[in-house]
Design an enzyme around this catalytic site. Structure first.
Site, PDB file in Angstrom:
ATOM      1  N   SER A  11       0.822  -1.210   0.000  1.00 12.36           N
ATOM      2  CA  SER A  11       0.000   0.000   0.000  1.00 12.36           C
ATOM      3  C   SER A  11       0.857   1.262   0.000  1.00 12.36           C
ATOM      4  O   SER A  11       1.858   1.359   0.704  1.00 12.36           O
ATOM      5  CB  SER A  11      -0.888   0.004   1.234  1.00 12.36           C
ATOM      6  OG  SER A  11      -1.631   1.188   1.285  1.00 12.36           O
ATOM      7  N   LYS A  41      -3.510   2.253  -2.370  1.00  8.15           N
ATOM      8  CA  LYS A  41      -3.162   3.408  -1.549  1.00  8.15           C
ATOM      9  C   LYS A  41      -4.119   3.557  -0.372  1.00  8.15           C
ATOM     10  O   LYS A  41      -5.329   3.399  -0.524  1.00  8.15           O
ATOM     11  CB  LYS A  41      -3.207   4.681  -2.414  1.00  8.15           C
ATOM     12  CG  LYS A  41      -2.953   5.971  -1.632  1.00  8.15           C
ATOM     13  CD  LYS A  41      -1.560   6.012  -1.017  1.00  8.15           C
ATOM     14  CE  LYS A  41      -1.437   7.069   0.074  1.00  8.15           C
ATOM     15  NZ  LYS A  41      -0.198   6.881   0.873  1.00  8.15           N
ATOM     16  N   GLY A  42      -3.592   3.846   0.792  1.00  6.33           N
ATOM     17  CA  GLY A  42      -4.396   4.030   1.999  1.00  6.33           C
ATOM     18  C   GLY A  42      -5.558   4.986   1.739  1.00  6.33           C
ATOM     19  O   GLY A  42      -5.360   6.081   1.231  1.00  6.33           O
ATOM     20  N   GLY A  98       1.317  11.062   4.282  1.00  9.11           N
ATOM     21  CA  GLY A  98       0.187  11.434   5.132  1.00  9.11           C
ATOM     22  C   GLY A  98      -1.163  11.102   4.533  1.00  9.11           C
ATOM     23  O   GLY A  98      -2.124  11.857   4.661  1.00  9.11           O
ATOM     24  N   LEU A  99      -1.230   9.928   3.911  1.00 11.97           N
ATOM     25  CA  LEU A  99      -2.531   9.401   3.466  1.00 11.97           C
ATOM     26  C   LEU A  99      -3.283  10.313   2.514  1.00 11.97           C
ATOM     27  O   LEU A  99      -4.509  10.425   2.597  1.00 11.97           O
ATOM     28  CB  LEU A  99      -3.410   9.052   4.678  1.00 11.97           C
ATOM     29  CG  LEU A  99      -2.901   7.904   5.542  1.00 11.97           C
ATOM     30  CD1 LEU A  99      -3.784   7.742   6.767  1.00 11.97           C
ATOM     31  CD2 LEU A  99      -2.892   6.605   4.743  1.00 11.97           C
ATOM     32  N   ASN A 110      -5.366  -0.366   8.217  1.00 15.06           N
ATOM     33  CA  ASN A 110      -4.090   0.275   8.528  1.00 15.06           C
ATOM     34  C   ASN A 110      -4.201   1.033   9.843  1.00 15.06           C
ATOM     35  O   ASN A 110      -4.742   2.127   9.897  1.00 15.06           O
ATOM     36  CB  ASN A 110      -3.752   1.206   7.343  1.00 15.06           C
ATOM     37  CG  ASN A 110      -2.525   2.041   7.573  1.00 15.06           C
ATOM     38  OD1 ASN A 110      -1.869   1.951   8.603  1.00 15.06           O
ATOM     39  ND2 ASN A 110      -2.217   2.868   6.599  1.00 15.06           N
ATOM     40  N   CYS A 114      -0.154   3.872  10.455  1.00 15.80           N
ATOM     41  CA  CYS A 114       0.480   4.920   9.655  1.00 15.80           C
ATOM     42  C   CYS A 114       1.115   5.956  10.578  1.00 15.80           C
ATOM     43  O   CYS A 114       0.433   6.571  11.393  1.00 15.80           O
ATOM     44  CB  CYS A 114      -0.538   5.617   8.757  1.00 15.80           C
ATOM     45  SG  CYS A 114       0.248   6.916   7.777  1.00 15.80           S
ATOM     46  N   THR A 119       8.878  -0.253  -1.352  1.00 13.70           N
ATOM     47  CA  THR A 119       9.960   0.646  -1.746  1.00 13.70           C
ATOM     48  C   THR A 119      10.815   0.126  -2.903  1.00 13.70           C
ATOM     49  O   THR A 119      11.252   0.902  -3.743  1.00 13.70           O
ATOM     50  CB  THR A 119      10.846   0.914  -0.506  1.00 13.70           C
ATOM     51  OG1 THR A 119      10.002   1.491   0.497  1.00 13.70           O
ATOM     52  CG2 THR A 119      11.984   1.861  -0.812  1.00 13.70           C
TER      53      THR A 119
HETATM   54  C1  LIG Z   1       5.598   6.419  -0.080  1.00 19.86           C
HETATM   55  C2  LIG Z   1       4.956   5.411   0.813  1.00 19.86           C
HETATM   56  C3  LIG Z   1       3.592   5.495   1.095  1.00 19.86           C
HETATM   57  C4  LIG Z   1       2.989   4.564   1.934  1.00 19.86           C
HETATM   58  N1  LIG Z   1       1.643   4.640   2.164  1.00 19.86           N
HETATM   59  C5  LIG Z   1       1.045   3.654   2.902  1.00 19.86           C
HETATM   60  C6  LIG Z   1      -0.365   3.628   3.059  1.00 19.86           C
HETATM   61  O1  LIG Z   1      -1.075   4.472   2.528  1.00 19.86           O
HETATM   62  N2  LIG Z   1      -0.910   2.652   3.813  1.00 19.86           N
HETATM   63  C7  LIG Z   1      -0.134   1.688   4.415  1.00 19.86           C
HETATM   64  O2  LIG Z   1      -0.672   0.818   5.093  1.00 19.86           O
HETATM   65  N3  LIG Z   1       1.195   1.684   4.264  1.00 19.86           N
HETATM   66  C8  LIG Z   1       1.802   2.642   3.516  1.00 19.86           C
HETATM   67  N4  LIG Z   1       3.162   2.611   3.349  1.00 19.86           N
HETATM   68  C9  LIG Z   1       3.935   1.557   3.996  1.00 19.86           C
HETATM   69  C10 LIG Z   1       4.190   0.397   3.040  1.00 19.86           C
HETATM   70  O3  LIG Z   1       2.998  -0.197   2.604  1.00 19.86           O
HETATM   71  C11 LIG Z   1       5.070  -0.658   3.727  1.00 19.86           C
HETATM   72  O4  LIG Z   1       4.428  -1.092   4.906  1.00 19.86           O
HETATM   73  C12 LIG Z   1       6.430  -0.128   4.102  1.00 19.86           C
HETATM   74  O5  LIG Z   1       6.897   0.786   3.139  1.00 19.86           O
HETATM   75  C13 LIG Z   1       7.467  -1.237   4.276  1.00 19.86           C
HETATM   76  O6  LIG Z   1       7.619  -1.986   3.102  1.00 19.86           O
HETATM   77  P1  LIG Z   1       8.748  -1.690   1.997  1.00 19.86           P
HETATM   78  O7  LIG Z   1      10.042  -1.566   2.733  1.00 19.86           O
HETATM   79  O8  LIG Z   1       8.690  -2.825   1.063  1.00 19.86           O
HETATM   80  O9  LIG Z   1       8.385  -0.381   1.363  1.00 19.86           O
HETATM   81  C14 LIG Z   1       3.769   3.545   2.516  1.00 19.86           C
HETATM   82  C15 LIG Z   1       5.129   3.466   2.228  1.00 19.86           C
HETATM   83  C16 LIG Z   1       5.732   4.368   1.383  1.00 19.86           C
HETATM   84  C17 LIG Z   1       7.191   4.241   1.111  1.00 19.86           C
END
Ligand SMILES: Cc1cc2nc3c(=O)[nH]c(=O)nc-3n(C[C@H](O)[C@H](O)[C@H](O)COP(=O)(O)O)c2cc1C
Ligand SMILES: Cc1cc2nc3c(=O)[nH]c(=O)nc-3n(C[C@H](O)[C@H](O)[C@H](O)COP(=O)(O)OP(=O)(O)OC[C@H]3O[C@@H](n4cnc5c(N)ncnc54)[C@H](O)[C@@H]3O)c2cc1C
Ligand SMILES: Cc1cc2nc3c(=O)[nH]c(=O)nc-3n(C[C@H](O)[C@H](O)[C@H](O)COP(=O)(O)OP(=O)(O)OC[C@H]3O[C@@H](n4cnc5c(N)ncnc54)[C@H](O)[C@@H]3O)c2cc1C
Ligand SMILES: Cc1cc2nc3c(=O)[nH]c(=O)nc-3n(C[C@H](O)[C@H](O)[C@H](O)COP(=O)(O)O)c2cc1C
Ligand code: FES
Ligand code: FES
Lengths: 257, 303, 303, 257
Positions: free
Chosen positions: B21, B45-46, B72-73, B126, B129, B265
């Site tokens: 997400s 996306k959240g 920030g969602l 979620n 966040c 990421t």
């Molecule tokens: C730019 C960005 C936006 C994110 N937005 C959300 C979100 O909207 N909802 C959520 O549950 N996690 C969000 N995350 C967290 C990711 O889903 C994930 O839990 C976290 O990045 C760790 O995984 P990764 O290292 O593979 O990115 C976001 C992460 C990033 C980098």
């Protein structure tokens, strides 16, 4: 439209000013889709995030892109270590690019410092109908003036310390140029302060103006929402648009500086 | 070609790899690079009940083998999502997971009711966040608040419910057990760790929110330890994420006990990462004569 | 040449750079590369009352921009330390910090009494080691247990007392405030984050302890966020560590509020890292016309 | 004694078997202090931890070290990409090295696979008084046999599949050699199982034996206590010693396999 990401050989490398490097990369598939004002996203060894770099010139026949960048931190430094023949991991073309009017329109491009490279492909489109107003810190930092010259533009230089061209700002030259005669469109890229001043002058003279913005990016394609920039809504409110997808080029009127 | 299918909370995924997400928008952008049907699933996306603008920029900072975000969602709100984004996604041939976020219990409840009526395959709740002032991570920070919110949401929806946990806690295992007790069908972990970077010349935090969420390969060992501990303590399926970039990482996650693996990421520097992971995993299974990816889940042998 | 002297809990350091506990032994090894007097101070290997063998190997695993260790406080015991190691260190011209660890309150008390009678300049109370079964991190995991142990140790010694905090908690700020309230003279943070790696071929955790402590550049943003939050919440000095490898990192730490900065893992790949950091910091101060390093402490301007 | 760490130019690079590389590095200050059985610790771009690699040969006159390693994972893979002229970040010499008796003593070196390189400098010390027993998976994996030959040793090869030399294990050849006649010392490096078997045979024949161990390392100099290996104490108990500082060479009698 599709995004392309691959590794491509570096065809040439030049140091064109202190800490400014000029690369030509052979990436025919990306080049064939690229337009003035778009950018590519470059992966750099040892760094998590790609680096956004504007397309300075596109050569569709040769299948190459020209990229000109300044070393600002460790990522651009690592990029500047790449040699001819090395492979560069490039993703592109990204972003919307400038709106190009018919080539016989009167255009003005305004480039400030390392904001100059993306103006070159735009200037080429208008050739002798284009005035290129370029500003730099000092003579040692002047780049690409001969390239703008070569495409037939009316090139006007400014330096902060007067060591080359007008002693002062690009905005002085822009005002002067607009007082000399009209223009159909102004394109600008450079520091935020400069863009704001250019936008104000454009507004004053009633000339359409597009500016290219920068913001820190992750995905580069609109998926992460990282590169938000505040934009004026029709009803006078504020929203965020994204530099990588909705930009990097915005109508100067909607940008909240 | 091994069987890559996994079942998480009653939903079948064609393979265990799910885009994380916030890292994949609503799918449209990466679709310009490859068909979405290759993915096991997508966590979108959240989304909150009402539209949110998100935080002011800068929202992104780089760190060693990682990055910080403080988006920030930012999202168009659940109604817009259901009307404008979801229909487009329904025939993509991959599992659609809505990531549900909010700042008050009431928001979460209204959101869950909307999603319950929608065609999404699964809800990822979620409560972790770190980038919103109220709500968000605070719900995921204690067993009490986590239980409370899951209890309410559970009443509001019969969709498969996966709860996404925060790593910024003393005891993630208890929190996982609490949400399991309230009827969560799965847990996913980890969300981002709270982190900071400062520009030494301007003396400003790089992020406008001062702090943000750390993600990327840097956090992988932290995520793996938490996945292993949680998987050993709950009966519901665990989805592992945090820093997964290579197929080897996905296998480590599954050996530690994850039934599904999310990738976030890594896509920013390697947009094809999810596909490469699926392919690499498949080849490794074949090389090792493992007919079904399910056979490796939780198979790490602790000392 | 700026003034680099800082004062932490009444002890003067010639510069803010201190080698981190467990990464510099008792100083003898790195002394074969450079004189110890160049360092602001040295936090020595975690020492317990009685000798400890430590954990079985493997004790080391690599991660992206980081590493895991599960050394488990191998040390010769405090009496041996005071008799065999300390005398050698006393005339080295740098601040000597004993890192005190234990598994039960009583151990900690006896240890503190021994150290109180010794010539060490400062005690760093380690209530945050993730690599021992009992005690260690569990003391640092709640305000109550952290308070309790600091209260006991405070009675046992009048030496400057720095308490080293664990990042594996929901609220490090409250724990810092608790130990401040019990009379700690300073806090240092962060110790390692709990992490894991698995060898996918043997299906074994790489570390014999299954999990270990994550350190190195990967954790820097987490450490920086915690230092910033704690420095804003306590009046005692804060010593920042976790992933510091470059002078820029040390400056970020100090801007965030650290009076001293410890360097650990970076020395493993760059043994001269502490000296390079001192030098780089000094040059940066000069370039910016800052006469005293103290002027930058806590000077980050949040948005 | 002091430890040295610096970057040094690579003088030559060879691929000597599948995935096995042979580098000569010009590091006169380290070479001048290096002895058989010691190792160096090499920093690899993109990796947190240095990689320990044994010294295969020391040339004090030329100021070089020879390093032979096999690609096992991403760190050794990255090392194998370095070219002649590139700089290698080397720290050393580290560890205790083998106990060398007078050159006219009868020595046996036993090398298993990639445990072979550290035996070469040792073998050179004893020259024709040395028997080199070297074991490999198959003929394609045999390395350095000609180098041992060149120093005058009696070289005896074994391969697991019999594709070169004896079909079987080095331990068969060791027993055979000891049955042929006495020896003053045995040195061994290779997989743990092999070392254990060699130690048992040495014990049986009453010959002094030194083994070189491996363990995962961080600092490489005894400061982090990462590379612990269980060692028998005089009273029959167990303690941990450290491969980087107390080893990598240990008296086979004290090692708990
Ligand atoms: C730019 C960005 C936006 C994110 N937005 C959300 C979100 O909207 N909802 C959520 O549950 N996690 C969000 N995350 C967290 C990711 O889903 C994930 O839990 C976290 O990045 C760790 O995984 P990764 O290292 O593979 O990115 C976001 C992460 C990033 C980098
Ligand atoms: C659309 C676009 C086009 C650009 N075109 C050019 C160009 O043609 N030539 C050129 O020299 N520069 C250009 N830039 C700026 C260039 O991207 C940055 O200078 C570069 O990312 C800095 O990376 P670094 O590793 O050297 O600096 P660091 O400060 O070490 O980078 C740290 C992080 O911050 C980001 N960052 C730092 N400065 C900027 C910035 N100004 N804009 C966006 N991200 C930044 C980096 O990408 C990286 O994620 C452009 C930026 C954008 C957004
Ligand atoms: C004293 C000593 C001397 C050595 N000499 C040689 C030599 O001359 N030639 C040679 O080919 N190999 C030698 N090795 C083994 C070599 O260090 C490992 O093969 C190498 O570290 C693997 O790194 P990698 O990145 O390829 O593997 P990865 O598995 O990716 O490495 C991950 C981590 O584990 C460590 N590691 C993995 N395997 C080993 C191992 N067997 N021993 C120690 N650490 C390990 C790595 O150093 C790294 O920290 C020696 C090891 C030691 C301890
Ligand atoms: C091998 C190793 C051993 C450690 N031993 C101790 C210890 O004995 N006592 C302690 O307080 N911290 C110990 N630590 C933690 C470090 O002092 C430090 O808090 C942590 O590594 C983060 O800093 P760094 O990223 O600069 O290494 C150890 C860390 C490592 C890597
Ligand atoms: S960089 Fe991801 S949305 Fe623009
Ligand atoms: S590797 Fe640090 S003690 Fe051996």
């Amino acid at each position: 439209m599709s995004y392309i990401q691959n590794v491509y050989p570096i065809q040439s490398r030049d140091a064109i000013a202190r800490d400014v490097f000029d690369y030509v990369v052979a990436c025919p598939d990306i080049a064939s889709q690229s337009h003035a004002g778009q950018f590519v996203h470059i992966r750099v060894a040892g760094h998590t995030l790609r680096r956004p770099i504007s397309i300075c010139e596109v050569n569709r026949e040769k299948g190459t892109l020209r990229l000109v960048f300044e070393v600002r931190g460790s990522g651009t430094e690592a990029m500047s270590m790449l040699s001819v023949g090395d492979l560069m991991d490039v993703m592109g073309p990204l972003g919307n690019g400038f709106t190009l009017l018919s080539p016989d329109s009167r255009a003005i491009v305004v480039g400030g410092g390392i904001g100059t490279p993306p103006m070159l492909e735009t200037a080429k489109h208008y050739a002798e109908n284009c005035t290129a107003i370029l500003g730099f810190r000092d003579a040692a930092h002047v780049i690409l003036d001969e390239d703008f010259d070569a495409c037939g533009c009316d090139v006007r230089l400014a330096t902060d310390d007067g060591s080359k061209g007008h002693h002062g700002f690009v905005t002085d030259l822009l005002r002067q140029r607009l007082e000399e005669g009209g223009a159909d469109i102004i394109y600008a890229c450079g520091p935020k302060g400069m863009l704001q001043a250019v936008a104000a002058i454009a507004e004053e003279f009633g000339v359409r103006c597009e500016v290219s913005l920068e913001e820190r990016m992750a995905c580069g394609i609109g998926a992460c929402l990282g590169c938000a920039t505040p934009i004026r809504t029709a009803d006078g409110g504020m929203t965020y648009k994204h530099v990588c997808k909705d930009g990097p080029v915005f109508d100067a009127k909607e940008v909240i500086f | 070609m091994a069987n890559l299918k996994v079942n998480i909370a009653g939903v079948e995924f064609k393979n265990p790899i799910i885009t994380a997400s916030g890292c994949f928008g609503f799918g449209r952008e990466y679709e310009k690079m490859y068909p979405l049907e290759k993915l096991g699933g997508m966590s979108l996306k959240g989304t909150t009940y009402a539209e949110r603008l998100g935080n002011p920029p800068p929202r992104i900072a780089e760190t060693a083998s990682g990055m910080l975000n403080s988006v920030g969602l930012q999202n168009p709100g659940v109604k817009h999502f259901i009307k404008e984004e979801l229909p487009y996604l329904l025939d993509k041939g991959t599992v659609i997971i809505a990531n549900a976020a909010g700042s008050a219990l009431e928001d979460y409840r209204m959101l869950a009711e909307e999603l319950d009526q929608s065609a999404v395959d699964m809800i990822e709740l979620n409560i972790s966040c770190p980038n919103v002032k109220s709500g968000g991570m605070t719900f995921g920070a204690s067993c009490e608040s986590a239980s409370e919110i899951v209890r309410e949401i559970r009443k509001a929806t019969s969709k498969p419910l996966m709860v996404k946990l925060s790593p910024n806690v003393t005891d993630i295992v208890s929190i996982a057990q609490s949400v399991e007790a309230e009827g969560a069908d799965a847990v996913s972990l980890i969300n981002t760790l709270v982190g900071m970077r400062i520009d030494i010349e301007s003396r400003r935090p790089i992020l406008h929110q001062n702090t943000g969420g750390l993600s990327g390969p840097a956090v992988f060992p932290v995520a793996l330890a938490m996945v292993w501990k949680v998987a050993n303590a709950v009966k519901i399926p665990v989805v592992g994420l945090g820093g997964v970039e290579k197929w080897q990482d996905a296998i480590e996650m599954m050996l530690a006990g994850a039934t599904g693996v999310q990738v976030g990421t890594a896509m920013f520097y390697d947009p094809y990462a999810p596909l490469k992971i699926i392919e690499g995993m498949n080849e490794w299974l074949d090389r090792n004569g493992i007919a079904d990816v399910g056979e490796i889940i939780g198979q790490v042998r602790p000392w």
